[in-house]
Design an enzyme around this catalytic site. Structure first.
Site, short mmCIF file in Angstrom:
data_model
loop_
_atom_site.label_atom_id
_atom_site.label_comp_id
_atom_site.label_asym_id
_atom_site.label_seq_id
_atom_site.Cartn_x
_atom_site.Cartn_y
_atom_site.Cartn_z
N LYS A 168 14.60 28.42 -32.79
CA LYS A 168 14.45 26.99 -33.04
C LYS A 168 15.50 26.20 -32.17
O LYS A 168 16.73 26.34 -32.06
CB LYS A 168 14.78 26.61 -34.35
CG LYS A 168 13.57 26.86 -35.33
CD LYS A 168 14.19 26.71 -36.81
CE LYS A 168 13.31 26.07 -37.66
NZ LYS A 168 13.84 26.03 -38.98
N GLY A 205 26.63 31.46 -37.01
CA GLY A 205 26.56 30.03 -37.08
C GLY A 205 28.19 29.87 -36.87
O GLY A 205 28.54 28.63 -36.41
C1 3PG Z 1 25.92 34.68 -41.71
O1 3PG Z 1 25.33 35.73 -41.74
O2 3PG Z 1 25.73 33.78 -40.86
C2 3PG Z 1 27.27 34.58 -42.47
O3 3PG Z 1 27.24 35.77 -43.25
C3 3PG Z 1 27.29 33.26 -43.29
O4 3PG Z 1 26.12 33.33 -44.20
P1 3PG Z 1 25.06 32.01 -44.54
O5 3PG Z 1 24.72 31.49 -43.31
O6 3PG Z 1 24.57 32.60 -45.49
O7 3PG Z 1 26.41 31.49 -45.01
MG MG Z 2 23.84 32.28 -41.09
#
Ligand code: 3PG
Ligand code: MG
Length: 399
Positions: A206, A380
């Protein structure tokens, strides 16, 4: 950096003290069997846990897994992770069947010096992710009661303003673990003064997920190579037809604008592998990007694209890669991701892989992890770091 580190804590002495460690043990699980399909995140926290065990601490580990909705949900239990962590540590891990309840309290109370406990999934409790400060705070109080000190080694979660990441360090003496320190040290080289040319490769499905990082990187990078599902929205913005490929219609205008402003820094695929269907055995061919048939969808970048991107990468001195170039899980559509990964390892550059999917791709394609300078455990989190955002988990350690 005004952050205290694990070494500072070890220097104070932790023997007999309870140390609460926030880890990111959010590992991918096999959809059929529930088995751990990539244990990279468990291995990444071993240096911190090993040092605490060695120093005789009572180590209480907590983590999230997946996205359960604030209540227990067996498919997201950390039980299997406790088993694997024990194997890797070479000593049993005492698993609590709840996070802050009776099982957790007795498990922590029974720990001997140098032993390790793992609490059940933090997100089985609504307080962990609550937007309500008081609700988060009440849960953080319960967690903080299990430690005399707090170590954050959950780099993958530092971008989350969650109780275990943000509120617990306000309640306990706190330090950064080895993994968090290493991640910040490496990523700060990219935001600081990277050696040039600095080339970033972005993939994944995306554009909307990557928009903020593209905006932030454009002024900084020398070249931005775009592949993966998101390239089709850019190709559409160039006026090309993309058949039934992944397309974010509401992002086409944004992509056109980015291309106009990029001063030629953005490189897009010149050929793609198109298939009849999203399936491992679908009939497929390589076509030029101006010849994508209306009934077919692109699932990988083509060989000419790999050659062009590789030539650019071979000149680079700093490389950041996030997101696969195609559907690498299906062998027919893995060549693009493999080709780019190999070009990165061959370049005489400081190379960083960011993001769960690209890290998993490196391991799934059986590439040598040590050929990269750093493979981030954060998806992220690494992107938000590069965007220059304030990360709640890091900010909490600075206070
Ligand atoms: C990820 O896998 O990006 C981290 O463990 C954070 O998980 P989340 O995006 O569910 O907060
Ligand atoms: Mg994530």
């Amino acid at each position: 950096m005004s952050i205290r580190t694990l070494d500072d804590l070890l220097a104070e002495g932790v023997s007999g003290r309870r140390v609460l460690v926030r880890a990111d043990l959010n590992v991918p699980l096999d959809k059929q069997t529930g088995a751990i399909s990539d244990d990279g995140r468990i291995r990444a926290v071993l240096p911190t846990l090993g040092a605490l065990v060695e120093a005789g601490a009572k180590v209480v580990v907590c983590s999230h897994l997946g996205r359960p909705k604030g209540a227990p949900d067996p498919q997201f239990s950390l039980g299997p992770v406790a088993g694997r962590l024990g194997e890797l540590l070479g000593a049993p891990v005492h698993f609590a069947s709840d996070t802050v309840g009776d099982s957790a309290r007795s498990t922590v109370a029974d720990l001997a010096d140098g032993q390790v406990a793992l609490l059940e999934n933090l997100r089985f409790n609504a307080g962990e992710t609550s937007k309500d400060e008081a609700e988060r705070g009440a849960f953080a109080d319960q967690l903080a009661a299990f430690g005399d000190a707090y170590v954050d080694d959950a780099f993958g979660a530092v971008h989350r303003k969650h109780a275990s990441v943000f509120d617990v360090p306000a309640r306990l003496p706190h330090v950064a673990g080895r993994l968090v320190l290493r991640e910040v040290e490496v990523l700060s080289k990219l935001t600081g003064d990277p050696e040039r040319p600095y080339v970033v490769v972005l993939g994944g499905s995306k554009v909307s997920d990557k928009l903020a990082v593209i905006e932030a990187l454009l002024p900084t990078v020398d070249r931005l190579l775009i592949g993966g599902g998101m390239c089709f929205t850019f190709l559409k913005a160039q006026g090309l037809e993309v058949g039934t490929s992944l397309l974010e219609k509401d992002m086409v205008e944004t992509c056109r604008n980015l291309l106009e402003r990029s001063g030629g820094k953005i490189m897009l695929p010149v050929d793609v592998v198109v298939a009849d269907a999203f399936a491992p055995d679908a009939a497929h061919d390589t076509v030029r990007v101006d010849g994508i048939p209306s009934h077919r969808l692109g699932l990988d970048v083509g060989p000419e694209t790999v050659a062009g991107f590789s030539a650019t990468l071979s000149q680079a001195k700093t490389i950041f890669w996030n997101g696969p170039m195609g559907v690498f899980e299906m062998p027919a559509f893995a060549a693009g991701t493999r080709g780019i990964a190999e070009a990165i390892t061959k370049a005489d550059a400081f190379s960083v892989v960011g993001g769960g999917d690209s890290a998993a791709a490196v391991r799934a394609l059986r590439l040598d992890e040590t050929d990269f300078n750093h493979i981030s455990t954060g998806g992220g989190a690494s992107l938000e770091y590069l965007e220059g955002k304030t990360l709640p988990g890091i900010a909490a350690l600075e206070n």
